[in-house]
Motif scaffolding. Structure first.
Motif, PDB file in Angstrom:
ATOM      1  N   TYR A   1      -3.186  54.632  -7.999  1.00 26.00           N
ATOM      2  CA  TYR A   1      -3.435  55.919  -7.349  1.00 26.00           C
ATOM      3  C   TYR A   1      -4.848  55.808  -6.772  1.00 26.00           C
ATOM      4  O   TYR A   1      -5.843  55.802  -7.506  1.00 26.00           O
ATOM      5  CB  TYR A   1      -3.339  57.057  -8.361  1.00 26.00           C
TER       6      TYR A   1
ATOM      7  N   GLN B   1      -0.439  52.048  -0.347  1.00 23.60           N
ATOM      8  CA  GLN B   1       0.732  52.899  -0.126  1.00 23.60           C
ATOM      9  C   GLN B   1       1.736  52.230   0.812  1.00 23.60           C
ATOM     10  O   GLN B   1       2.952  52.282   0.574  1.00 23.60           O
ATOM     11  CB  GLN B   1       0.280  54.240   0.452  1.00 23.60           C
TER      12      GLN B   1
ATOM     13  N   GLY C   1       3.842  49.760  -0.928  1.00 22.46           N
ATOM     14  CA  GLY C   1       4.643  50.277  -2.032  1.00 22.46           C
ATOM     15  C   GLY C   1       4.071  49.988  -3.403  1.00 22.46           C
ATOM     16  O   GLY C   1       4.809  49.992  -4.394  1.00 22.46           O
TER      17      GLY C   1
ATOM     18  N   GLU D   1      -0.092  54.924  -4.396  1.00 20.89           N
ATOM     19  CA  GLU D   1      -0.313  56.014  -3.448  1.00 20.89           C
ATOM     20  C   GLU D   1      -1.777  56.089  -3.021  1.00 20.89           C
ATOM     21  O   GLU D   1      -2.677  55.687  -3.760  1.00 20.89           O
ATOM     22  CB  GLU D   1       0.102  57.344  -4.083  1.00 20.89           C
TER      23      GLU D   1
ATOM     24  N   ARG E   1      -0.711  66.067  -8.117  1.00 20.69           N
ATOM     25  CA  ARG E   1      -0.398  64.837  -7.403  1.00 20.69           C
ATOM     26  C   ARG E   1      -0.357  63.640  -8.351  1.00 20.69           C
ATOM     27  O   ARG E   1       0.484  62.752  -8.212  1.00 20.69           O
ATOM     28  CB  ARG E   1      -1.415  64.591  -6.287  1.00 20.69           C
TER      29      ARG E   1
ATOM     30  N   ASN F   1       2.944  63.747 -10.227  1.00 16.76           N
ATOM     31  CA  ASN F   1       4.038  63.253  -9.386  1.00 16.76           C
ATOM     32  C   ASN F   1       3.986  61.732  -9.228  1.00 16.76           C
ATOM     33  O   ASN F   1       5.011  61.054  -9.207  1.00 16.76           O
ATOM     34  CB  ASN F   1       4.002  63.931  -8.016  1.00 16.76           C
ATOM     35  N   PHE F   2       2.769  61.215  -9.107  1.00 18.21           N
ATOM     36  CA  PHE F   2       2.585  59.756  -9.029  1.00 18.21           C
ATOM     37  C   PHE F   2       3.128  59.070 -10.281  1.00 18.21           C
ATOM     38  O   PHE F   2       3.848  58.060 -10.198  1.00 18.21           O
ATOM     39  CB  PHE F   2       1.088  59.458  -8.845  1.00 18.21           C
TER      40      PHE F   2
ATOM     41  N   LYS G   1       5.440  60.040 -12.243  1.00 12.33           N
ATOM     42  CA  LYS G   1       6.908  60.080 -12.277  1.00 12.33           C
ATOM     43  C   LYS G   1       7.530  58.955 -11.449  1.00 12.33           C
ATOM     44  O   LYS G   1       8.664  58.551 -11.693  1.00 12.33           O
ATOM     45  CB  LYS G   1       7.399  61.433 -11.755  1.00 12.33           C
ATOM     46  N   ARG G   2       6.774  58.454 -10.467  1.00 10.49           N
ATOM     47  CA  ARG G   2       7.308  57.423  -9.568  1.00 10.49           C
ATOM     48  C   ARG G   2       6.896  56.004  -9.974  1.00 10.49           C
ATOM     49  O   ARG G   2       7.084  55.061  -9.210  1.00 10.49           O
ATOM     50  CB  ARG G   2       6.847  57.706  -8.138  1.00 10.49           C
ATOM     51  N   LEU G   3       6.339  55.851 -11.165  1.00  9.77           N
ATOM     52  CA  LEU G   3       5.869  54.524 -11.591  1.00  9.77           C
ATOM     53  C   LEU G   3       6.954  53.449 -11.525  1.00  9.77           C
ATOM     54  O   LEU G   3       6.673  52.317 -11.103  1.00  9.77           O
ATOM     55  CB  LEU G   3       5.278  54.602 -13.005  1.00  9.77           C
TER      56      LEU G   3
ATOM     57  N   GLU H   1       9.311  53.003  -9.496  1.00  6.46           N
ATOM     58  CA  GLU H   1       9.460  52.580  -8.097  1.00  6.46           C
ATOM     59  C   GLU H   1       8.345  51.606  -7.698  1.00  6.46           C
ATOM     60  O   GLU H   1       8.597  50.564  -7.073  1.00  6.46           O
ATOM     61  CB  GLU H   1       9.422  53.822  -7.204  1.00  6.46           C
ATOM     62  N   TYR H   2       7.117  51.921  -8.095  1.00 10.59           N
ATOM     63  CA  TYR H   2       5.984  51.059  -7.737  1.00 10.59           C
ATOM     64  C   TYR H   2       6.005  49.756  -8.544  1.00 10.59           C
ATOM     65  O   TYR H   2       5.637  48.691  -8.025  1.00 10.59           O
ATOM     66  CB  TYR H   2       4.672  51.806  -7.957  1.00 10.59           C
TER      67      TYR H   2
END
Length: 633
Positions: free
Chosen positions: A559, A577, A580, A583, A592, A595-596, A598-600, A602-603
């Motif tokens: 982040y 970003q 991928g 962020e 923010r 939310n970041f 929650k997407r761990l 994916e990254y």
């Protein structure tokens, strides 16, 4: 398999053994030899098989070379005529320079296998001509060591089999339109003088002169136009011009002897003067390092640790970078430097300029007293700069080759992508960067993203330089998040993370040990920091290149909150970003970050595809450039 050597032959039982023996004597083993034979009636094929060569059917030279390339297993193809002889370390020198110069196609220089002065003059002229036109009209004086990437050879369809003469030059020209061409400077190959002896120097000069003029005019020359054939068995040709040349060889030899004696005397004098000034066995390298932040110093520490036994390295830096390097190496000197001033995580341009003006007289004095005078005393062979401003000045004033090694010049040397609303900041950054390092010999760039180098720029890109201790770490997935901020003005941003009560944050960069709710502040300790980073589940940082690179290496989602107005940090966050890996945000708030997190997954998936690298490539590149540009050869 790295190299495939391809040799077209026809009745070469006399010359082929010389070439094959010279190949076998090389201090290099990762190669294969392919002989493409055009139905020889002598022992050519048997000799090739006795030496362990792969034998395929050939024909005219272009046919033979293409047939050899079809079965080649190597990444690089070296095409040789059969009457050549490799010099010592030829294969190693060819591969090293070819890779270091990022070439797609190249040719080696020639040295005659003869002691006759006319032969040496003829081949020296051919070498000089090839080098002089290499950027205008890529050219080969024959198939005397053509090197090409196999992938490029296949892409361009190999040699043109419809040509009966000049197929080698045609091949070089076509491949050079796709990738970079060069006449290699280090590797030279022994060339038979049989054609000079069979046909005469005037005949050969006319043949190659006519074909070369035609090449520059865009015409192709046929073998019949030049009375040339593959077997070289025609009767010896003589001309009045050659007979006259023979009569004058004694005069030429006398002139050459006188010239050689003069050169020897000059060199002896030059050597004595050199030895008076510097009696040393190692080249001297000045390494100048920007003092702002720790990224420049950290990567310099990695590089210098790898080259300090090979060279006498003297380091020059300021502020924290100076203190860091002084704790690790000898011969570290403090010079003046400039620092960016931040207010509320934003670059304060007015204050930065004000401080620079206040410090500038002192900086120049310290820079002169230390760097310039040390250069006068120690006479460095090269200066390496990691975005240090005084290195350029001393390099120009004392005529010392300058090598740039940093990540910042990605902005000036490559076709970067960036947020379009940051155009103004990009232009401002580019203007400043260009004043720091002016016209170095090469830009060695280190980056975790790889845009194309801008046309006309002399730059190469390598993966990020990672500390050896980081390379040794085995990453684990813990339950905490590392927060790494280098600006004290970021502390109030960090405080916003207290709202995420279910998350644990370990905070570095504020030089204190304390706990504040779910925030654990730690003073910097390398061993503890490495463990915390390796076991984190994600990181929050500004846009610092070194930390982001280490996080990517350890597969940690990022982040990024770049300092406002710092375009380099913005660029790094933007590419995090874009690729991928996490962020990029201009502000940090709890929502923010939540939310970041929650997407761990994916990254993490994208980061898992990042290939692990080491520092060998960029170290070898720097050594190669030091040797190439060094004044002490």
């Amino acid at each position: 398999m790295i190299i495939s050597i391809i040799i077209p032959t026809y009745n070469e039982e006399e010359y082929l053994p010389v070439l094959l023996n010279s190949i076998e004597k090389q201090d290099f083993t990762d190669y294969e030899v392919i002989v493409a034979d055009a139905n020889s009636t002598d022992r050519t094929r048997e000799i090739a098989k006795e030496h362990g060569c792969v034998v395929v059917d050939g024909g005219l030279p272009a046919v033979g070379r293409n047939n050899g390339a079809k079965v080649a297993k190597g990444d690089y193809l070296i095409f040789l005529d059969s009457d050549l002889e490799l010099t010592e370390d030829y294969l190693r020198d060819v591969l090293y320079e070819f890779r270091m110069e990022r070439l797609g196609i190249a040719i080696t220089q020639m040295i005659p296998m003869s002691n006759k002065i006319q032969d040496k003059i003829f081949h020296d002229f051919a070498n000089y001509f090839m080098i002089s036109v290499e950027k205008i009209k890529p050219h080969g004086a024959g198939c005397y060591g053509i090197i090409a990437r196999k992938e490029l050879h296949d892409k361009c369809g190999g040699f043109d089999e419809s040509l009966t003469f000049g197929e080698d030059t045609d091949y070089i020209e076509r491949l050079a339109k796709e990738e970079r061409f060069k006449v290699l400077r280090n590797a030279k190959i022994g060339v038979s003088t049989r054609r000079l002896e069979e046909e005469g120097i005037m005949t050969l000069a006319k043949q190659y002169g006519k074909s070369t003029v035609n090449d520059f005019l865009g015409k192709r020359t046929d073998a019949e136009d030049l009375n040339y054939n593959f077997g070289h068995n025609q009767e010896q040709l003589t001309t009045t011009g050659f007979e006259n040349l023979e009569k004058r060889m004694d005069q030429v030899n006398q002139i050459k002897t006188s010239y050689d004696n003069s050169v020897a005397a000059y060199n002896n004098t030059k050597t004595r003067i050199k030895s008076m000034h510097r009696r040393r066995t190692k080249k001297v390298v000045f390494y100048c390092v920007c003092g702002e932040g720790m990224g420049h110093a950290i990567r310099t520490g990695v590089i210098v640790d790898r080259i300090k036994d090979k060279y006498d390295v003297y380091l020059f830096s300021s502020d924290r970078a100076y203190e860091y390097l002084k704790s690790k190496f000898d011969n570290v000197y403090e010079i003046g430097g400039f620092n960016t001033v931040y207010r509320n995580n934003k670059v304060n341009n007015l204050k930065t300029l004000s401080n620079a003006l206040k410090r500038n007289p002192t900086n120049i004095k310290v820079g002169y007293e230390t760097l310039y005078k040390k250069a006068a005393q120690l006479k460095p062979d090269v200066i390496v700069t990691d975005f240090e401003i005084y290195a350029t000045m001393v390099s120009k004033l004392r005529n010392i080759p300058l090598i740039s090694l940093d990540n910042i010049h990605m902005i000036t040397q490559t076709q970067i992508d960036y947020p379009k609303h940051k155009l103004g900041e990009m232009l401002k950054a580019k203007g400043v960067i260009k004043t720091y390092v002016v016209r170095p010999k090469i830009h060695i760039l280190t980056s975790f993203f790889y845009p194309k180098v801008r046309p006309g720029k002399n730059a190469v890109i390598y993966p990020p330089i990672i500390r050896e201790d980081i390379l040794k770490l085995e990453p684990k997935n813990g339950d905490h998040i590392i927060v790494y901020q280098t600006s004290r003005e970021s502390e109030k941003l960090v405080k916003r993370l207290k709202k995420l009560k279910d998350e644990k944050f370990i905070v570095y960069g504020f030089n204190r040990n304390e706990t504040d709710g779910n925030l654990t502040f730690k003073q910097f300790n390398e061993d503890e920091f490495y463990d915390d980073l390796a076991s984190s589940k994600a990181v929050i940082c500004n846009g610092g290149f070194t930390f982001i690179s280490e996080a990517i290496h350890l597969k940690k989602p990022i982040y990024s909150v770049p300092a406002i107005g710092n375009f380099e940090q913005i660029l790094n966050g933007f590419y995090v970003q874009k690729l991928g890996y996490g962020e990029y945000h201009e502000v940090m708030n709890a929502k923010r970050v939540a939310n970041f997190l929650k997407r761990l997954p994916e990254y993490e998936k994208r980061l898992a595809k990042v290939k692990k690298t080491n520092n060998d490539g960029i170290v070898n590149e720097l050594i190669y450039r030091i040797e190439k540009y060094s004044k002490l050869n």
